[in-house]
Design a protein around this motif. Structure first.
Motif, mmCIF file in Angstrom:
data_model
loop_
_atom_site.group_PDB
_atom_site.id
_atom_site.type_symbol
_atom_site.label_atom_id
_atom_site.label_comp_id
_atom_site.label_asym_id
_atom_site.label_seq_id
_atom_site.Cartn_x
_atom_site.Cartn_y
_atom_site.Cartn_z
ATOM 1 N N SER A 158 0.728 -1.191 0.136
ATOM 2 C CA SER A 158 0.228 -0.043 0.037
ATOM 3 C C SER A 158 0.932 1.282 -0.068
ATOM 4 O O SER A 158 0.514 2.257 -0.749
ATOM 5 C CB SER A 158 -0.983 0.018 1.299
ATOM 6 O OG SER A 158 -0.392 0.206 2.396
ATOM 7 N N PHE A 159 2.098 1.277 0.681
ATOM 8 C CA PHE A 159 3.021 2.449 0.562
ATOM 9 C C PHE A 159 3.634 2.532 -0.693
ATOM 10 O O PHE A 159 3.413 3.619 -1.171
ATOM 11 C CB PHE A 159 4.266 2.052 1.696
ATOM 12 C CG PHE A 159 5.319 3.164 1.774
ATOM 13 C CD1 PHE A 159 5.148 4.273 2.252
ATOM 14 C CD2 PHE A 159 6.350 2.688 0.802
ATOM 15 C CE1 PHE A 159 5.838 5.303 2.251
ATOM 16 C CE2 PHE A 159 7.435 3.820 0.995
ATOM 17 C CZ PHE A 159 7.374 5.085 1.548
ATOM 18 N N LEU A 160 3.907 1.446 -1.249
ATOM 19 C CA LEU A 160 4.384 1.770 -2.885
ATOM 20 C C LEU A 160 3.341 2.010 -3.819
ATOM 21 O O LEU A 160 3.483 3.016 -4.628
ATOM 22 C CB LEU A 160 4.862 0.342 -3.174
ATOM 23 C CG LEU A 160 6.139 -0.261 -2.469
ATOM 24 C CD1 LEU A 160 6.602 -1.672 -3.022
ATOM 25 C CD2 LEU A 160 7.424 0.737 -2.858
ATOM 26 N N MET A 161 1.916 1.690 -3.466
ATOM 27 C CA MET A 161 1.023 2.081 -4.153
ATOM 28 C C MET A 161 0.610 3.584 -4.148
ATOM 29 O O MET A 161 0.587 4.225 -5.287
ATOM 30 C CB MET A 161 -0.353 1.289 -3.692
ATOM 31 C CG MET A 161 -1.630 1.823 -4.379
ATOM 32 S SD MET A 161 -3.116 1.218 -3.864
ATOM 33 C CE MET A 161 -3.253 1.940 -1.976
ATOM 34 N N VAL A 162 0.727 4.023 -3.038
ATOM 35 C CA VAL A 162 0.702 5.626 -2.785
ATOM 36 C C VAL A 162 1.485 6.392 -3.070
ATOM 37 O O VAL A 162 1.276 7.256 -3.982
ATOM 38 C CB VAL A 162 0.228 5.655 -1.270
ATOM 39 C CG1 VAL A 162 -0.133 7.108 -0.937
ATOM 40 C CG2 VAL A 162 -1.056 5.135 -0.861
ATOM 41 N N ILE A 163 2.888 6.130 -2.836
ATOM 42 C CA ILE A 163 3.924 6.684 -3.320
ATOM 43 C C ILE A 163 4.057 7.037 -5.006
ATOM 44 O O ILE A 163 4.277 7.803 -5.573
ATOM 45 C CB ILE A 163 5.306 6.615 -2.970
ATOM 46 C CG1 ILE A 163 5.917 5.202 -3.216
ATOM 47 C CG2 ILE A 163 5.064 6.550 -1.250
ATOM 48 C CD1 ILE A 163 7.242 5.004 -2.610
ATOM 49 N N SER A 164 3.849 5.766 -5.612
ATOM 50 C CA SER A 164 3.721 5.667 -6.923
ATOM 51 C C SER A 164 2.595 6.835 -7.707
ATOM 52 O O SER A 164 2.846 7.423 -8.447
ATOM 53 C CB SER A 164 3.128 4.286 -7.749
ATOM 54 O OG SER A 164 4.331 3.468 -7.102
ATOM 55 N N SER A 165 1.498 6.793 -7.023
ATOM 56 C CA SER A 165 0.275 7.784 -7.171
ATOM 57 C C SER A 165 0.826 9.029 -7.166
ATOM 58 O O SER A 165 0.510 9.899 -7.859
ATOM 59 C CB SER A 165 -0.994 7.647 -6.429
ATOM 60 O OG SER A 165 -1.304 6.123 -6.874
ATOM 61 N N TRP A 166 1.442 9.279 -6.041
ATOM 62 C CA TRP A 166 1.865 10.740 -5.536
ATOM 63 C C TRP A 166 3.181 11.154 -6.754
ATOM 64 O O TRP A 166 3.016 12.236 -6.969
ATOM 65 C CB TRP A 166 2.406 10.848 -4.234
ATOM 66 C CG TRP A 166 1.441 10.844 -3.215
ATOM 67 C CD1 TRP A 166 -0.065 10.543 -3.606
ATOM 68 C CD2 TRP A 166 1.505 10.807 -1.750
ATOM 69 N NE1 TRP A 166 -0.597 10.770 -2.429
ATOM 70 C CE2 TRP A 166 0.214 10.779 -1.138
ATOM 71 C CE3 TRP A 166 2.452 10.980 -0.968
ATOM 72 C CZ2 TRP A 166 -0.050 10.685 0.126
ATOM 73 C CZ3 TRP A 166 2.342 10.975 0.628
ATOM 74 C CH2 TRP A 166 0.904 11.102 0.870
#
Length: 498
Positions: A158-166
């Motif tokens: 979920s961390f990787l998902m969010v920072i990729s989106s950001w």
């Protein structure tokens, strides 16, 4: 003139690799030090350990099994159980192997956090930010990076998902949307629909940046939606093609897919379940959960938010879209916090995946305070030293396996290894918990487990039962004592009850 990003990227190579080396050393130390020494936790950790052990026995990598029977309680996809099973193959059947996938996931998280931020806030602050993740229970603690649970994988992906989106919002490069979608699928396969908890906040950050829904028209956004849909559908398809159908369902659902939605998702949000022992209606639940899982950084982050809003020179940057530790973090974390707080069933570790984002707040705040006082980072470093010391102190208190008393399941099994290995048809009674069964199964894979009432109804011939003293009920009158040790007994059934 160089931009801040270019200036921060131009650092001596030796300094970069020195901090990388220190972070790897600190991460390896706190993630793996004494990882197998703490006693296996009842319920989640021991249960997933059982599922992985029996997955290897049955060669069924879609359905979960307990005691050779189809398991109906867990409706989550099996990525974490696959990882634990692979760890058993690598390290053997023991507590270290059970926890190794979670510890490895958090080790990777820390390294990624550093690489993500080093060109944004500088090497020193990025190092302190990443290293501070090692000091909180939300990353290394019960149900997260120090136990064989599903939450560590959820936190990482979920961390990787969010920072990729950001990163997409910052750079407008469509590839980051695809990365985000892939990490969503991995998070889904780690803990099912728990990943949906973070979508409201992520959607709000998109609206905060875009001020419109124009991103819906982007080609890469549509591809990302397709990847997400295909990932979720793949689990549905696997369950339909290879999953077991429950003849007498224990939950609301006839298979793992139905249980995932009916119980794991809507049931936990709307209906109180008796096993959710931490469920309560106290108004301060969220504050207590943050205090436990984020530690002193929860207080520090709160103080820094107030300080930035109070100081006019810092307020504008706090509200800036490029500030990952400012208003954007609050927009992302608050929806998930509120959903957790008002859920019918709630546990403190549900907010653990938000921990890395909360710890961004002091890192970005100190970056701005450096404009007023160039040595502000020393405050951050001092806080880190205190938090790091407290974490090391907690791990040092873990009871060494050699010092455990006979009431501990692992010590009982270890001290009576030769006898247990020689047993025929061993059965562990569930009244003593899953840990005893798991410890026996690690030593003797043929161990079965059952409830006392089931054995009393139909006592198997030539079986030997392992349980806590007082847990045998009517079996005691129809058995002979093989061993009494500490709080445990081993009894051989002579005949079925009359």
């Amino acid at each position: 003139m160089l931009s801040d990003t270019q200036r921060l990227a131009q650092v001596p190579v030796w300094r970069l690799w020195l901090l990388r080396g220190l972070l790897v050393a600190a991460g390896a130390f706190l993630c793996f030090w004494r990882l197998g020494d703490a006693e296996v936790m009842q319920w989640d950790e021991s249960y997933y350990g059982i599922l992985a052990s029996e997955m290897l026995e049955t060669d069924d990598f879609i359905n979960y099994h307990v005691a050779g029977k189809i398991e109906q309680w867990v409706g989550k996809p099996p990525l974490v159980v696959w990882a634990i099973a692979a760890s058993y193959k690598l390290w053997g059947f023991n507590a270290f192997a059970l926890r190794f996938p979670s510890a490895l996931a958090m080790f990777i998280l820390v390294l990624v956090a550093f690489e993500w931020q080093r060109k944004k806030i500088g090497l020193t602050l990025a190092f302190l930010f990443a290293a501070s993740l090692l000091t909180v229970k939300g990353i290394l603690g019960p149900h997260t990076g120090r136990t064989g649970d599903m939450d560590a994988f959820l936190i990482l992906f979920s961390f990787l998902m969010v920072i990729s989106s950001w990163e997409f919002l910052l750079t407008r490069k469509g590839k980051y949307l695809i990365y985000s979608a892939v990490f969503f699928v991995l998070a889904f396969y780690s803990k099912g629909t728990a990943v949906l908890l973070f979508l409201p906040g992520l959607g709000l950050t998109f609206l905060f940046h875009e001020r419109s829904l124009s991103f819906f028209k982007l080609k890469h956004f549509l591809i990302a939606i397709g990847v997400v849909a295909a990932g979720i559908f793949s689990w549905f398809l696997l369950v339909k093609l290879f999953g077991a159908t429950y003849e007498e369902p224990l939950r609301a659902g006839d298979n793992a897919w139905d249980v995932m939605w009916g119980y794991e998702t809507f049931g936990r949000l709307t209906t109180y379940h008796h096993e959710a022992i931490e469920t309560h209606s106290d108004w301060d639940f969220l504050f207590v959960a943050l205090d436990v899982h984020v530690g002193i950084w929860f207080i520090v982050s709160s103080v820094f938010i107030i300080a930035q809003l109070a100081v006019s020179r810092l307020r504008q940057f706090f509200l800036d879209k490029g500030n990952f530790g400012g208003i954007q973090v609050l927009i992302f974390v608050l929806p998930a916090m509120l959903i957790t707080h008002f859920s019918a069933n709630r546990f403190g570790w549900y907010i653990a995946p938000l921990t890395p984002f909360i710890l961004l707040i002091p890192a970005y705040a100190i970056k701005q305070f450096n404009q007023l006082w160039r040595f502000s980072w020393l405050i951050y470093a001092a806080l880190f030293v205190v938090s790091f010391s407290l974490q090391v102190q907690q791990f040092a208190k873990i009871k060494d396996s050699g010092d455990r008393g006979p009431s501990d399941e692992a010590a009982f099994v270890e001290s009576n290894k030769a006898l247990i290995s020689a047993l025929e048809n061993p059965i562990a009674i569930n009244e003593s918990g899953h840990v005893l069964y798991l410890e026996c199964k690690w030593l003797l894979p043929s161990t079965r487990f059952s409830f006392l009432a089931e054995i009393e109804r139909s006592a198997p011939e030539n079986a030997t039962v392992i349980a806590k003293k007082g847990g045998f009920g009517k079996l005691q009158a129809h058995s002979s004592l093989v061993l009494a040790s500490g709080d445990f007994e081993i009894r051989k059934l002579n005949r079925g009850p009359n």
